[in-house]
Write a protein that holds these residues in place. Structure first.
Motif, PDB file in Angstrom:
ATOM      1  N   ALA A 180     -35.034  72.748   7.044  1.00  0.00           N
ATOM      2  CA  ALA A 180     -36.333  73.036   6.437  1.00  0.00           C
ATOM      3  C   ALA A 180     -37.193  73.923   7.337  1.00  0.00           C
ATOM      4  O   ALA A 180     -37.840  74.859   6.862  1.00  0.00           O
ATOM      5  CB  ALA A 180     -37.060  71.727   6.127  1.00  0.00           C
ATOM      6  N   GLU A 181     -37.198  73.630   8.627  1.00  0.00           N
ATOM      7  CA  GLU A 181     -38.039  74.401   9.545  1.00  0.00           C
ATOM      8  C   GLU A 181     -37.574  75.842   9.678  1.00  0.00           C
ATOM      9  O   GLU A 181     -38.381  76.757   9.827  1.00  0.00           O
ATOM     10  CB  GLU A 181     -38.059  73.721  10.915  1.00  0.00           C
ATOM     11  N   ALA A 240     -41.705  74.839   4.469  1.00  0.00           N
ATOM     12  CA  ALA A 240     -41.152  73.546   4.886  1.00  0.00           C
ATOM     13  C   ALA A 240     -41.992  72.414   4.322  1.00  0.00           C
ATOM     14  O   ALA A 240     -43.225  72.452   4.378  1.00  0.00           O
ATOM     15  CB  ALA A 240     -41.120  73.464   6.409  1.00  0.00           C
TER      16      ALA A 240
END
Length: 289
Positions: free
Chosen positions: A207-208, A271
């Protein structure tokens, strides 16, 4: 292993913790890596106490020696002693050298101690206990070695993959537990805990970085793990069957989480802010994206 595996700071702190564990002077400063290195210190103490009979291969000895020599040359271990000898022979007093020189030499030596202890622990102990099962004398050593591996891994992706590997190992162990409801449930509890921690690390990185590579590792894990866990349903004990279904439900949730994050990354969403035991909780892509 990562390139910064044996970073100077971690190695020096590990040497301090070993010294404290063996009754040496306590250091008041604490490090963020203390909790991770504590597992490796525990392995070192068990090595000293139990000393399992393990034959180290000649190839490993040669490789370890080469690594230590290369590290010594790179870090300048022994350079201080040579400098002092040269200074004395030229008529100057060794006391002119700054006191910090000796401390630096000892610190660099501590790096070698950390490298050697880590390498020996992860080779000898792993060889002796890798096939240990719950209830065996070396099973605790096996789990300590796993924690040491995690402590020596600084990348979240590598650590997440290690957790998933440990979950696979717990599944293999569960298949050997027969007629022991508590033991069977305890192994599956550990398996599910490893699954959650590994998935959380991998989904967080995905996600990051908006990179689905970690999700691919999760997909492969879920496919193989679900098939193997389903094989535990053939047990006659209904309590063990119910416990197995809980692990299957977790794998289904993991699969859905990976699919949701993959879709969110594909449509360019930022994110997720919300998070739970499986990591970031994605929202659905807006219509038309």
């Amino acid at each position: 292993m990562d390139s910064n595996l044996f970073s100077r700071r971690r190695a020096e702190r590990f040497a301090q913790l070993l010294d404290e564990a063996n009754g040496g002077r306590r250091h008041h400063a604490r490090s963020r890596s203390d909790d991770e290195l504590a597992a490796l210190v525990a392995v070192s103490r068990r090595l000293t106490a139990d000393q399992p009979t393990v034959e180290v291969e000649a190839e490993f000895r040669t490789g370890l020696r080469a690594m230590l020599v290369a590290t010594a040359e790179r870090e300048g271990v022994g350079a201080a002693a040579k400098t002092e000898a040269a200074t004395t022979s030229s008529g100057l007093r060794g006391s002119l050298l700054p006191a910090v020189t000796g401390r630096r030499a000892r610190a660099r030596g501590a790096i070698l101690v950390g490298v050697a202890a880590g390498a020996v622990a992860l080779s000898g102990i792993s060889a002796a206990s890798e096939n240990a099962l719950p209830g065996d004398a070396l099973y605790g050593m096996k789990r300590s070695t796993e924690r040491a591996q995690l402590a020596l891994t600084s990348s979240d992706i590598s650590r997440g993959q290690l957790f998933l590997d440990f979950a696979r190992t717990r599944l293999d162990e569960a298949a050997t537990v027969r007629g022991d409801r508590l033991g069977f449930g305890a192994v599956l509890d550990d398996m599910d805990a490893d699954t959650r921690q590994g998935v959380r690390l991998l989904t967080t990185v995905a996600a990051e970085r908006s990179d689905p590579a970690g999700l691919d590792a999760i997909d492969g894990f879920v496919t193989g793990q679900r098939q193997a866990v389903s094989g535990l349903l053939d047990r006659a004990d209904h309590v063990e069957q119910d416990r197995t279904r809980r692990s299957l439900a977790l794998l289904d949730a993991v699969g859905r989480r990976a699919d949701g994050l993959r879709a969110a990354i594909a449509c360019g969403l930022p994110a997720p802010v919300a998070s739970d035991a499986l990591g970031p909780a994605p929202v659905s892509c807006p219509a038309g994206r």
